[in-house]
Structure formats: structure tokens, C-alpha cells
Design a protein around this motif. Structure first.
Motif, PDB file in Angstrom:
ATOM      1  N   LYS A  90      -5.824  -9.336   5.854  1.00  0.00           N
ATOM      2  CA  LYS A  90      -6.404  -7.999   6.014  1.00  0.00           C
ATOM      3  C   LYS A  90      -6.828  -7.358   4.693  1.00  0.00           C
ATOM      4  O   LYS A  90      -6.940  -6.156   4.595  1.00  0.00           O
ATOM      5  CB  LYS A  90      -5.392  -7.083   6.703  1.00  0.00           C
ATOM      6  N   ASP A  91      -7.100  -8.140   3.661  1.00  0.00           N
ATOM      7  CA  ASP A  91      -7.476  -7.558   2.377  1.00  0.00           C
ATOM      8  C   ASP A  91      -8.946  -7.172   2.352  1.00  0.00           C
ATOM      9  O   ASP A  91      -9.321  -6.042   2.616  1.00  0.00           O
ATOM     10  CB  ASP A  91      -7.181  -8.544   1.235  1.00  0.00           C
ATOM     11  N   LEU A  92      -9.785  -8.118   2.007  1.00  0.00           N
ATOM     12  CA  LEU A  92     -11.217  -7.860   1.867  1.00  0.00           C
ATOM     13  C   LEU A  92     -12.003  -8.369   3.074  1.00  0.00           C
ATOM     14  O   LEU A  92     -13.143  -7.971   3.287  1.00  0.00           O
ATOM     15  CB  LEU A  92     -11.733  -8.525   0.582  1.00  0.00           C
TER      16      LEU A  92
END
Length: 125
Positions: A90-92
């Protein structure tokens, strides 16, 4: 025989059911079944879209992609976005998924606008 409003909404319903099941379910065979439902909804949409084209075939521009891939391209983008939302960290990656989702919907809207050609009025002699 289905009523026209129900008939028209079926491919969208199949794709929505497939998409929501794909995101919500974690069992492998359920994810595969959701993928199949999404693909079948996309296939029905493509068949109807091709059948409703009114522009002459000779005026269509040939492309570099095979026709089947060209027709499924927006749905490939949409499904890739769903896959990124489900499987990637769920980062970038959600930003990439939103871009793919937006571009896939953009292509679908553009194609829908090109499927509303008017038939030329026949001259009355």
C-alpha cells in the motif's frame, strides 16, 4: 426474454460482481471465478459494442495491436488496477492503480462516444 433495461445493464453487472468478488474474496478458486465473471462481462460488452458500430469498416484505421487485444485493452487496464489494489503493498502502488483505472475508464468512455454514430438520412427522391 429480458426487459431492455435489465438486458443493457448485464455486462456492467457481471463486471461489477467480478470486480467486487475479486477484491473481497481470498480463496483461490473464488478469485479465479471472479476473474472469469469479469472477463465474460467484458466479452459481452465488446460484442455489443462491435455490433452497434455504425461507421463503415473501410473508414476504420488499422492499428498495431491484434483486434482482440485492442478490444480488451481498457478491461486489461481495469483488471490490472484491481490486481494492484489487491496484491501490491500500500505504499506507492495505489497511485499507479488509480492511474490505470482512470485511463481504462477514459478509453471506455471514448469508445462509447464513437459507438453513437448517426446513420445518414436516406434521400427521398
Amino acid at each position: 426474454m429480458l426487459a431492455k433495461p435489465l438486458y443493457e445493464i448485464l455486462p456492467y453487472a457481471y463486471m461489477a460482481l467480478g470486480s467486487s468478488s475479486f477484491i473481497a474474496l481470498d480463496i483461490n478458486y473464488a478469485v479465479i471465478a471472479a476473474t472469469v465473471i469479469f472477463i465474460l462481462g467484458a466479452r459481452i460488452y465488446i460484442q455489443r459494442s462491435q455490433n452497434r458500430r455504425t461507421d463503415p469498416a473501410r473508414r476504420r484505421k488499422p492499428g498495431h495491436l491484434p483486434e482482440i487485444i485492442y478490444n480488451f485493452l481498457p478491461f486489461i487496464y481495469l483488471f490490472a488496477a484491481l490486481s494492484i489494489f489487491k496484491f501490491m503493498p500500500k505504499d506507492l502502488y495505489p497511485l499507479l492503480a488509480i492511474c490505470l483505472l482512470s485511463y481504462g475508464l477514459y478509453i471506455l468512455v471514448r469508445r462509447a462516444l464513437y459507438r453513437r454514430h448517426r446513420l445518414p438520412a436516406s434521400p427521398h427522391f
